[in-house]
Structure formats: structure tokens, C-alpha cells
Design a protein around this motif. Structure first.
Motif, short mmCIF file in Angstrom:
data_model
loop_
_atom_site.label_atom_id
_atom_site.label_comp_id
_atom_site.label_asym_id
_atom_site.label_seq_id
_atom_site.Cartn_x
_atom_site.Cartn_y
_atom_site.Cartn_z
N SER A 1 0.45 -0.84 0.23
CA SER A 1 0.06 -0.13 -0.19
C SER A 1 0.57 1.47 0.11
O SER A 1 1.68 1.38 1.00
N GLU A 2 0.42 2.40 -0.94
CA GLU A 2 1.71 3.08 -0.80
C GLU A 2 0.98 4.19 0.37
O GLU A 2 1.75 4.91 0.70
N ASP A 3 -0.29 3.83 0.61
CA ASP A 3 -0.39 4.83 2.16
C ASP A 3 0.53 4.09 2.76
O ASP A 3 1.10 4.79 4.52
N THR A 4 0.19 3.10 3.71
CA THR A 4 0.94 2.12 4.76
C THR A 4 1.97 2.03 4.82
O THR A 4 2.91 1.67 5.43
N ARG A 5 2.42 1.73 2.99
CA ARG A 5 3.79 1.32 2.87
C ARG A 5 3.98 -0.47 3.23
O ARG A 5 4.90 -1.06 3.79
N ARG A 6 2.79 -0.71 4.18
CA ARG A 6 2.50 -2.06 4.48
C ARG A 6 2.09 -2.61 3.24
O ARG A 6 1.42 -2.23 2.67
N PRO A 7 2.51 -3.99 3.64
CA PRO A 7 1.47 -5.62 2.45
C PRO A 7 -0.32 -5.33 2.78
O PRO A 7 -1.15 -4.39 3.84
N TYR A 8 -0.47 -5.02 1.23
CA TYR A 8 -1.05 -4.44 0.89
C TYR A 8 -2.93 -5.21 0.92
O TYR A 8 -2.94 -6.18 1.88
N ASP A 9 -3.74 -4.51 2.14
CA ASP A 9 -5.06 -5.24 2.38
C ASP A 9 -6.34 -4.97 1.70
O ASP A 9 -6.69 -4.48 1.01
N ASN A 10 -6.40 -6.20 0.59
CA ASN A 10 -7.21 -6.20 -0.24
C ASN A 10 -8.47 -7.54 0.22
O ASN A 10 -9.07 -7.75 -0.67
N GLY A 11 -7.99 -7.11 1.38
CA GLY A 11 -9.68 -8.48 2.11
C GLY A 11 -9.37 -9.77 2.09
O GLY A 11 -9.96 -10.64 2.47
N GLY A 12 -8.30 -9.88 1.56
CA GLY A 12 -7.19 -11.85 1.46
C GLY A 12 -7.01 -11.73 2.76
O GLY A 12 -6.81 -11.26 3.44
N THR A 13 -7.11 -12.80 3.12
CA THR A 13 -6.31 -13.86 4.30
C THR A 13 -5.24 -14.89 3.83
O THR A 13 -5.25 -15.33 5.13
N GLU A 14 -4.46 -14.61 2.47
CA GLU A 14 -3.37 -15.89 2.13
C GLU A 14 -2.47 -15.20 1.93
O GLU A 14 -3.00 -13.30 1.35
N THR A 15 -1.27 -15.52 2.20
CA THR A 15 -0.65 -15.00 1.57
C THR A 15 -0.11 -14.47 -0.13
O THR A 15 0.24 -13.66 -0.05
N ARG A 16 -0.51 -15.16 -0.44
CA ARG A 16 -0.40 -15.66 -1.63
C ARG A 16 -1.45 -14.07 -2.41
O ARG A 16 -1.49 -13.69 -3.66
N SER A 17 -2.04 -13.63 -1.66
CA SER A 17 -2.62 -12.59 -2.16
C SER A 17 -2.27 -11.52 -2.50
O SER A 17 -2.83 -10.51 -3.30
N VAL A 18 -1.39 -11.36 -1.65
CA VAL A 18 0.29 -9.74 -2.00
C VAL A 18 1.37 -10.08 -2.34
O VAL A 18 2.56 -9.32 -1.82
N SER A 19 1.62 -11.80 -2.30
CA SER A 19 2.84 -12.57 -2.54
C SER A 19 2.66 -13.33 -3.17
O SER A 19 1.91 -14.12 -2.47
N LEU A 20 3.38 -13.10 -4.50
CA LEU A 20 3.60 -15.01 -5.33
C LEU A 20 5.17 -14.76 -5.46
O LEU A 20 5.70 -13.41 -5.94
N ASP A 21 5.08 -16.27 -5.54
CA ASP A 21 7.15 -16.16 -5.78
C ASP A 21 6.89 -17.31 -6.60
O ASP A 21 5.99 -18.58 -6.60
N SER A 22 8.59 -17.95 -7.19
CA SER A 22 8.81 -18.81 -7.64
C SER A 22 8.23 -20.50 -7.25
O SER A 22 8.47 -21.06 -8.13
N ARG A 23 8.21 -20.00 -5.87
CA ARG A 23 8.29 -21.46 -5.34
C ARG A 23 6.67 -21.83 -5.56
O ARG A 23 6.58 -23.17 -4.42
#
Length: 472
Positions: free
Chosen positions: A387-409
Motif C-alpha cells: 500500500s502506498e498509504d501505509t507502505r505495509r503489505p496491501y490489504d485487499n481483503g485476502g487472508t492468504e499470503t499469496r493474495s499479496v505476494s507471489l513467488d517462484s516456489r
């Protein structure tokens, strides 16, 4: 009346300025003009002090909020940030591995650390968020584990010269101790935790207390308004004033913030401090979006290295105020491994806030990021949404890590036939791409970090390039 740029500054003169009309009589500012000038002087100083103090306030905010949220108040208390809600409180947290973090004061003597062997990345930082020493793979133990002694500003190092430990010194009384296990193997995580010990000089290090499973929403984003200055005043009472900071300390004194003094601003000071905090944040946000002191890492793109300055935050001739403010506004911590990686070790953090047309990204528009095959990493890569407002991981209502972070594993990602992959960010995504999508919610603006863990040579020689986001 004359404009400020044309002012003669002599005799009787009326001067129009951006902050009001000033009047000189016989070359002296009138009483009303004097008040305006003092307000302007102090507001400018407050805004610059905001930029200067960001790393210090970032850490004291985290320390205080972690104590409130997790009960981390004792020596040797390490909070394990593992769940999305736990990590979502940390400014630009990495969501791919757990953090294990402690704040310790050296006021009661040097601290001894027995550090475990294994695939870890960590460090000890002072409260200006400068690395004192890396721990783990990029530290002197090189992943083999070892003993450390952390001295405070005035501690004698003589008793530890033949201790067999790595002896380091902090310029601040407060320090930050943290590490991550760079594997998803639970046995290696358990071994790392079992091998970590902490103690004071004069006693043997003992097993630490891990605070786990709290799973609460919280925030370590520095406060806005007057609370920002209260937090700064709190930590300044705990820390020595460095030579490099004396000029800024002088600027803060007329605003009611000084070493050895209680922070009790009057009505005027409160007003100016609130204005200064707001202006300071706007100034640094502009630097964050338009970092005029550097250039994109890959020519023809809008991707920047997030940490693009010296880890000690100064050169032979200058304190890197703008660079430091940019990073510590949108992030926390620094280590040698994340700033000066070498092929096959360390980490690289890349960021972008514009699309392929040079336009700032928007939360109400969908974008595609095409990641070419053979990403140059010996470990893995990740794309995390903030989030540009908080600079913390984006709160889009998701409850799982992959709702705001995707990685090659991530086994749920769908790769293209040639090994490349397309990831999507926006309020919606093309049908069939939902597994490769992170949702945005207007008007909460966003930015990303593309992290490369153990970057390899094609990153350094730039034979591999990450294209810009494409608006759909």
C-alpha cells in the motif's frame, strides 16, 4: 509590492511570499512579519527534521507497537512473524519467509549472541537502521554459526579480544537483532531457533523466548501528526547525539524537542509540528516516486534498486539524506547482503511505480507484468504488493499470503510454455489468470518489490531485464 525573488531587502518594502506578505520598515521586519518568518523558519525545519529522523522513528515505532501487540518486553524476547496478519504490520515486509526479531538495549551492558548455523539471512542494526554486522550467510560466520559480542557506544572491548567471538560496536544504545531462515524446511527452522542464544556480558548466553502464533492485525507504520514527534522525542532521550546530527538537533530545539528535555509543545509548536510532519511526508513521498538522485537500473524501464546508497548512509562529503529518507519511508532495515550482494549470495529489492507508458500505476486499473524465463536467482524470486498509504503489505481483503505476494516456489502459479510467466495486479484480471493475480482496491494506491534471492551474474551484467508493467 515586490515578489520575494525581486526583493531589495532594504528600507521600507512590502514583499509578497508564498507564505504571506512581509513588511520591512527601515529594513527591519515588522512585528507581524517577524511572527510569519519564525513560523516559516520552524515549519521548514520541522519538514526537514521529518526526513532526517525517519529511520530512527521507524524503529522506535516498531519496538513500541511490537511490545503492545506481542508482549515483547523482556530481554531475549524474539517475535516470530509468520502469518499474513503478523507480517502485514511491518513496513514492506517480505512475505515469503518468517521473520524472527528482537529489540534490545545495551544500556545494561554488552550483549552476547550465540548464532545458529544454517541457511539464514540476518543482522544486528543500530537505531539509525545501519548494519552493525550481518548474521548468517552474508555475515562473518558465513552460515556456519558463531558467537558475537555487541558493544554499546562507550563499552570497553578489551575483555572480549580473546573471547573467540566476533566483536562489533553500535553507535546507538538500542539495537535490532533479526534473522530469517531461507528455506521452507521445518527441521532447519527448528534447528535455527534451538541454536539461538542471548546473554549479557558476564554470563553465558541462554535460550531465548519465541513469541509465536499471536496472529493479530497491527501497524508499525510511523504515526502521522503530533504522535510522530512524540515518538521521536522518546527515542532521542535514550540515544547519544552523534556529531553528524547536531545541526538537526539544533533545528528541533525551538520546536520543543531536545535531549534531556520533556516534550511538552505549546499550541504554536503543536501547529507547526503537525504542518511539518504533513509537509515532510509529502516531500519524501515525492522523492519516493521520483528519485532524482538515481536512474532506473535497466535502461528504458521504470525499475529502480530500492536501496541505492551506502549502508552507513554517508559518503566522505555528505550525509545521504534524500536517499535514506526515501528508503526508510517505504521500508525498514538494511544489511550488507541486501545492499551489496555478490553473485549467488544476498538479496536484491527492485521497485516500480510506473507502467510502460511512464504513467503512475493506479488501483482502479489492471496491469500485466511479464517476467522472462530464467530469472537470475540461485534461490527464488518474489513479487509483493504494498500500500502506498501505509507502505505495509496491501490489504485487499485476502487472508492468504499469496493474495499479496507471489513467488517462484508457489505451486499454484501458471507458467507459460517457454518458462516465462505473466502476473497481474488490479481490481480484476483476465479470465483464467486468477491464480497469477493480486487484487487492488481503489483508492489505495500500490507499489511492488520484486525480490531476487541470491541473484546471479545475468542480473549484475544486465543481460536479463525485467520489463515494465503493461496497462490492460
Amino acid at each position: 509590492m515586490t515578489y520575494l525573488r525581486d526583493a531589495m531587502l532594504t528600507g521600507d518594502e512590502t514583499i509578497e511570499t508564498p507564505f504571506g506578505v512581509l513588511r520591512l520598515e527601515h529594513s527591519f521586519p515588522t512585528e507581524e512579519s517577524s511572527a510569519l518568518l519564525f513560523d516559516q523558519l520552524d515549519a521548514q525545519r520541522a519538514a526537514q527534521a521529518y526526513l532526517w529522523s525517519l529511520p530512527l522513528v521507524g524503529f522506535v515505532t516498531w519496538r513500541e507497537r511490537a511490545a503492545e501487540t506481542f508482549g515483547a518486553t523482556g530481554f531475549g524476547d524474539f517475535v516470530v512473524y509468520d502469518s499474513l496478519r503478523e507480517k502485514r504490520g511491518i513496513v514492506t515486509a517480505n512475505l515469503t519467509t518468517p521473520y524472527i526479531i528482537n529489540f534490545t538495549s545495551l544500556a545494561d551492558g554488552p550483549v552476547l549472541i550465540d548464532y545458529p548455523a544454517g541457511p539464514t539471512a540476518g543482522g544486528v542494526l543500530d537505531f539509525w537502521q545501519r548494519p552493525i554486522v550481518d548474521l548468517g550467510q552474508t555475515g562473518p560466520d558465513q552460515g556456519n554459526g558463531g558467537g558475537y559480542v555487541v558493544l554499546g557506544p562507550d563499552h570497553d572491548d578489551a575483555p572480549f579480544k580473546d573471547s573467540g567471538r566476533y566483536v562489533v560496536r553500535s553507535e546507538t544504545v538500542n539495537v535490532f537483532i533479526a534473522f530469517r531462515v531461507l528455506t521452507q524446511n521445518p527441521q532447519l527452522m527448528a534447528a535455527a531457533k534451538a541454536g539461538l542464544k542471548l546473554g549479557r556480558a558476564g554470563s553465558d548466553p541462554a535460550p531465548v523466548r519465541f513469541i509465536e502464533g499471536v496472529d493479530r492485525e497491527w501497524s508499525a507504520t510511523p504515526a502521522r501528526g503530533l504522535q510522530y514527534w512524540q515518538d521521536l522525542a522518546t527515542v532521542l532521550q535514550e540515544e547519544p547525539v552523534r556529531e553528524v546530527d547536531k545541526a538537526l538537533m539544533a533545528m528541533l530545539e525551538p520546536l520543543g524537542i531536545a535531549s534531556g528535555s520533556t516534550f511538552a509543545p505549546d499550541e504554536r509548536q503543536r501547529r507547526i509540528l503537525q504542518e511539518g510532519a504533513a509537509l515532510g511526508e509529502l516531500l519524501v513521498r515525492n522523492l519516493q516516486v521520483n528519485p532524482r538522485y538515481t536512474a532506473p537500473y535497466w535502461a528504458g524501464t521504470n525499475w529502480y534498486k530500492s536501496f541505492d546508497f551506502q549502508v552507513d548512509q554517508e559518503t566522505d562529503t555528505a550525509l545521504q539524506l534524500d536517499q535514506r529518507a526515501t528508503w526508510f519511508y517505504e521500508a525498514v532495515t538494511s544489511t550488507q547482503g541486501m545492499v551489496n550482494p555478490t553473485p549467488g549470495t544476498g538479496q536484491v529489492y527492485m521497485t516500480s511505480k510506473r507502467d510502460s507508458q511512464g504513467r503512475l500505476v493506479r488501483a482502479d486499473r489492471t496491469y500485466r507484468l511479464h517476467i522472462p524465463r530464467d530469472v537470475p536467482v540461485a534461490q527464488f524470486w518474489s513479487l509483493t504488493l504494498y500500500s502506498e498509504d501505509t507502505r505495509r503489505p496491501y490489504d485487499n481483503g485476502g487472508t492468504e499470503t499469496r493474495s499479496v505476494s507471489l513467488d517462484s516456489r508457489d505451486q499454484q502459479l501458471t507458467f507459460n510454455d517457454d518458462g516465462s510467466i505473466d502476473l497481474y495486479i488490479g481490481p480484476t484480471t483476465p479470465t483464467g489468470t486468477e491464480g497469477n493475480w493480486m487484487k487492488t482496491v481503489a483508492p489505495d494506491g500500490w507499489f511492488v518489490y520484486f525480490r531476487l534471492y541470491a541473484p546471479t551474474e545475468p542480473f549484475f551484467d544486465k543481460t536479463w531485464t525485467l520489463p515494465d508493467f503493461e496497462a490492460l
